[in-house]
Design an enzyme around this catalytic site. Structure first.
Site, PDB file in Angstrom:
ATOM      1  N   GLY A   1     -16.415 -52.701 -35.461  1.00 34.86           N
ATOM      2  CA  GLY A   1     -17.514 -53.402 -34.814  1.00 34.86           C
ATOM      3  C   GLY A   1     -17.295 -53.494 -33.319  1.00 34.86           C
ATOM      4  N   SER A   2     -17.782 -54.551 -32.724  1.00 34.52           N
ATOM      5  CA  SER A   2     -17.775 -54.685 -31.273  1.00 34.52           C
ATOM      6  C   SER A   2     -16.480 -55.312 -30.766  1.00 34.52           C
ATOM      7  CB  SER A   2     -18.964 -55.534 -30.818  1.00 34.52           C
ATOM      8  OG  SER A   2     -18.776 -56.880 -31.224  1.00 34.52           O
TER       9      SER A   2
ATOM     10  N   GLY B   1     -13.997 -58.232 -32.373  1.00 32.56           N
ATOM     11  CA  GLY B   1     -12.593 -57.868 -32.585  1.00 32.56           C
ATOM     12  C   GLY B   1     -11.643 -58.800 -31.862  1.00 32.56           C
TER      13      GLY B   1
ATOM     14  N   GLU C   1     -11.182 -51.268 -35.184  1.00 30.08           N
ATOM     15  CA  GLU C   1     -11.824 -50.048 -34.692  1.00 30.08           C
ATOM     16  C   GLU C   1     -13.093 -50.501 -33.995  1.00 30.08           C
ATOM     17  OE1 GLU C   1     -13.995 -47.390 -33.732  1.00 30.08           O
ATOM     18  OE2 GLU C   1     -14.666 -47.354 -35.813  1.00 30.08           O
TER      19      GLU C   1
ATOM     20  N   CYS D   1     -19.514 -45.382 -32.823  1.00 32.64           N
ATOM     21  CA  CYS D   1     -18.513 -45.751 -31.820  1.00 32.64           C
ATOM     22  C   CYS D   1     -18.012 -44.544 -31.061  1.00 32.64           C
ATOM     23  CB  CYS D   1     -17.354 -46.485 -32.491  1.00 32.64           C
ATOM     24  SG  CYS D   1     -16.620 -45.552 -33.861  1.00 32.64           S
TER      25      CYS D   1
END
Length: 272
Positions: A4-5, A9, A27, A74
């Site tokens: 995610g963002s 994170g 990630e 991503c």
């Protein structure tokens, strides 16, 4: 294991500061560069599935990696750094290819290349990103437009910027790619590293020495040679540094986040 963002994170890391035994695999996002070196203009045929020129291959791979999944990966290409000697030709070809990149529902015929963005807020963020770049003086070669159809559909966008800067770099999670022209390989590498992210990068060249220099110098977990940024093999480690995550959260090394090592030093007893 989280994908995610960066803000989420970071919050996960903070929530686990007092639990050092918990392994966290992050990630996160990326501001992924593609470097287009000057020799692509003169390299012969034989690149890509169609066996065309390296120049055409670089254009199509940059277009594909920038707009696949409507830019919602991503690993999508966000920044293209092209040598100034080939920049006008490259930008013209990229804009022409992006303009033919269709968006629409998945059941449309013929099938579109891109579907919708995830929400209205995501689409608004794309338009706000372009507007902010215009305010700074960037040139919009291809403006993203909303489709007159149910869903959050948007067409591709291509922006030419003077240079990339770490202080203002951010991830636009949609089908917009930025292009900057520079004068040397050293400057291209410096521009590739002008970001707090470090997930994926691509280098388009027929020069193996230049490729090796880029591979060693670009701060990124994935560095591809004549392949777009949006693609990875599960046989390899996958992950990035900086705001892109904690180095190896997926791919071949992901087993390390689902187990812990147990070491034993053994001295065999004497035989009787």
């Amino acid at each position: 294991l989280f994908t995610g963002s960066w803000p989420v994170g970071r919050a996960i890391l903070e929530a686990n500061l007092d639990r050092p035994g918990r392994i966290v695999a992050l990630e996160l996002g990326g501001s992924n560069p593609a470097l287009v070196l000057p020799d692509v203009a003169s390299a012969g045929d034989g690149f890509g599935a169609g066996g065309g020129s390296l120049f055409d291959h670089a254009v199509l791979e940059c277009m594909r990696a920038a707009f696949i999944t409507t830019g919602q990966r991503c690993t999508c290409t966000r920044r293209i750094i092209v040598h100034r000697s080939v920049a006008p030709r490259f930008i013209e070809a990229l804009v022409r290819a992006a303009a033919r990149c269709t968006a629409g529902p998945g059941d449309a015929s013929p099938a579109p290349f891109m579907g919708p963005l995830v929400s209205r807020a995501a689409r608004d963020a794309v338009f706000a990103f372009v507007a902010e770049h215009e305010r700074r003086g960037s040139r919009v070669h291809l403006r993203p437009e909303a489709l007159d159809a149910p869903g959050w559909f948007v067409t591709p966008g291509v922006i030419e910027v003077e240079r990339f800067d770490r202080a203002t770099d951010c991830e636009c999670f949609g089908p917009v790619v930025q292009v900057a022209a520079v004068d040397s390989l050293e400057a291209m590498i410096a521009q590739a590293n002008a970001t707090d992210f470090g997930l994926a990068a691509s280098v388009f060249t027929a020069d193996e020495r230049a490729w090796n220099e880029c591979r060693e110098s670009i701060r990124s977990g994935l560095v591809n040679w004549n392949c777009g940024t949006a693609g990875a093999s599960g046989k390899l480690p996958f992950g990035g540094l900086g705001r892109s995550g904690n180095l190896r959260p997926a791919g071949a090394f992901s087993v390390d986040y689902c187990a812990f090592p147990k070491a034993s030093m053994i001295e065999a007893p004497p035989r009787r």
